[in-house]
Design an enzyme around this catalytic site. Structure first.
Site, mmCIF file in Angstrom:
data_model
loop_
_atom_site.group_PDB
_atom_site.id
_atom_site.type_symbol
_atom_site.label_atom_id
_atom_site.label_comp_id
_atom_site.label_asym_id
_atom_site.label_seq_id
_atom_site.Cartn_x
_atom_site.Cartn_y
_atom_site.Cartn_z
ATOM 1 N N HIS A 290 -15.545 9.037 -18.166
ATOM 2 C CA HIS A 290 -15.959 7.587 -17.759
ATOM 3 C C HIS A 290 -17.343 7.689 -17.931
ATOM 4 O O HIS A 290 -18.049 6.739 -18.522
ATOM 5 C CB HIS A 290 -15.694 7.188 -16.362
ATOM 6 C CG HIS A 290 -14.112 6.684 -16.048
ATOM 7 N ND1 HIS A 290 -13.739 7.342 -14.870
ATOM 8 C CD2 HIS A 290 -13.388 5.873 -16.729
ATOM 9 C CE1 HIS A 290 -12.454 7.170 -15.095
ATOM 10 N NE2 HIS A 290 -12.246 6.383 -16.012
ATOM 11 N N LYS B 259 -2.600 -2.789 -5.336
ATOM 12 C CA LYS B 259 -2.434 -1.148 -5.255
ATOM 13 C C LYS B 259 -3.085 -0.542 -4.066
ATOM 14 O O LYS B 259 -4.103 -1.117 -3.506
ATOM 15 C CB LYS B 259 -3.211 -0.839 -6.510
ATOM 16 C CG LYS B 259 -2.489 -0.662 -7.854
ATOM 17 C CD LYS B 259 -3.205 0.002 -8.731
ATOM 18 C CE LYS B 259 -2.413 -0.076 -10.315
ATOM 19 N NZ LYS B 259 -3.328 0.597 -11.313
ATOM 20 N N ARG C 279 -8.591 7.080 -25.524
ATOM 21 C CA ARG C 279 -8.140 8.502 -25.511
ATOM 22 C C ARG C 279 -7.114 8.847 -26.688
ATOM 23 O O ARG C 279 -7.465 8.450 -27.687
ATOM 24 C CB ARG C 279 -7.782 9.127 -24.081
ATOM 25 C CG ARG C 279 -8.783 8.974 -23.002
ATOM 26 C CD ARG C 279 -8.446 9.430 -21.512
ATOM 27 N NE ARG C 279 -7.085 8.381 -21.319
ATOM 28 C CZ ARG C 279 -6.858 8.104 -20.348
ATOM 29 N NH1 ARG C 279 -6.844 9.070 -19.324
ATOM 30 N NH2 ARG C 279 -5.930 7.147 -20.024
ATOM 31 N N SER D 4 -7.869 10.174 -14.298
ATOM 32 C CA SER D 4 -8.135 10.042 -12.629
ATOM 33 C C SER D 4 -6.744 10.575 -11.885
ATOM 34 O O SER D 4 -7.012 11.451 -10.940
ATOM 35 C CB SER D 4 -8.718 8.709 -12.398
ATOM 36 O OG SER D 4 -9.865 8.175 -12.851
HETATM 37 O O1 PNS Z 1 -8.912 1.749 -15.153
HETATM 38 P P1 PNS Z 1 -7.827 0.743 -15.319
HETATM 39 O O2 PNS Z 1 -6.780 1.060 -14.255
HETATM 40 O O3 PNS Z 1 -7.250 0.946 -16.731
HETATM 41 O O4 PNS Z 1 -8.374 -0.537 -15.467
HETATM 42 C C1 PNS Z 1 -7.722 -1.777 -15.730
HETATM 43 C C2 PNS Z 1 -8.600 -3.005 -15.624
HETATM 44 C C3 PNS Z 1 -9.308 -3.055 -14.312
HETATM 45 C C4 PNS Z 1 -9.251 -3.024 -16.865
HETATM 46 C C5 PNS Z 1 -7.302 -4.242 -15.736
HETATM 47 O O5 PNS Z 1 -6.343 -4.007 -14.674
HETATM 48 C C6 PNS Z 1 -7.966 -5.689 -15.614
HETATM 49 O O6 PNS Z 1 -8.526 -6.141 -16.187
HETATM 50 N N1 PNS Z 1 -7.601 -6.184 -14.339
HETATM 51 C C7 PNS Z 1 -8.120 -7.628 -14.091
HETATM 52 C C8 PNS Z 1 -7.134 -8.710 -14.103
HETATM 53 C C9 PNS Z 1 -6.968 -9.351 -15.443
HETATM 54 O O7 PNS Z 1 -8.065 -10.003 -15.951
HETATM 55 N N2 PNS Z 1 -5.797 -9.352 -15.968
HETATM 56 C C10 PNS Z 1 -5.433 -9.799 -17.397
HETATM 57 C C11 PNS Z 1 -5.945 -8.903 -18.530
HETATM 58 S S1 PNS Z 1 -4.669 -8.118 -19.409
#
Ligand code: PNS
Length: 165
Positions: A17, A41, A90, A128
């Site tokens: 990150h 979560k 990745r 992570s």
């Molecule tokens: O590190 P991660 O868990 O892969 O991040 C995921 C994240 C936070 C980018 C994603 O879950 C997100 O954008 N959540 C916010 C809700 C949202 O906007 N959902 C619609 C987008 S598909």
């Protein structure tokens, strides 16, 4: 001023990150590193812990600001006047999920582009979840995560991530 949002769970932040944030800061004038607060979560580290670790880990990146958000990412990005959402890519296995998210976000908010930065090959296997697994089983995570995270993992109760917090 070109502003970007780099969202994620950061549970916990890894050196992969940090590499993405450093490189995004070379492209954008300001990068909001945004930790999702997801009530559905149960994270390993709570939001305050994740925020504290990230703030310490990005202290050297002057163009990075750490923040948290809930709700839709595009709404958060728009509130920050961001023109881009940054995501690290990745292996190929990331592609389906990232493709779906990028296109959904683009549909909801065509003004905000998703920009992918390829993860450095040094961190291409890193996640992570792996870090938490290694740490919980007593392995060595130095070189994988910032120092502050190593210290935090050492102090975390043994039952964290096994149903306990
Ligand atoms: O590190 P991660 O868990 O892969 O991040 C995921 C994240 C936070 C980018 C994603 O879950 C997100 O954008 N959540 C916010 C809700 C949202 O906007 N959902 C619609 C987008 S598909």
């Amino acid at each position: 001023m070109k502003i970007a949002v780099y969202p994620g769970s950061f549970d916990p932040v890894t050196n992969g990150h940090i590499d993405i944030i450093e490189r995004a800061a070379k492209i954008f004038d300001l990068v909001h590193v945004a930790i999702i607060v997801n009530p559905e979560k149960t994270p390993y580290f709570d939001i305050d812990e994740r925020e504290q670790m990230l703030k310490t880990a990005v202290r050297h990146i002057k163009k990075a600001k750490v923040d948290s958000f809930d709700g839709l990412l595009v709404d958060y990005a728009a509130s920050k006047r961001a023109c881009a959402i940054v995501r690290g890519l990745r292996a190929v296995s990331d592609f389906d999920y990232e493709f779906q998210m990028a296109l959904t976000n683009l549909r909801m908010c065509p003004e905000i582009e998703t920009v992918f930065i390829m993860t450095d090959y040094k961190y291409s296997y890193l996640s992570s979840s792996l870090v938490k697994q290694i740490a919980t089983l007593g392995g060595n995570v130095s070189g994988l995560v910032p120092k502050i995270v190593i210290n935090k993992l050492r102090k975390a109760p043994i039952d964290r991530g096994r149903g306990g917090k």
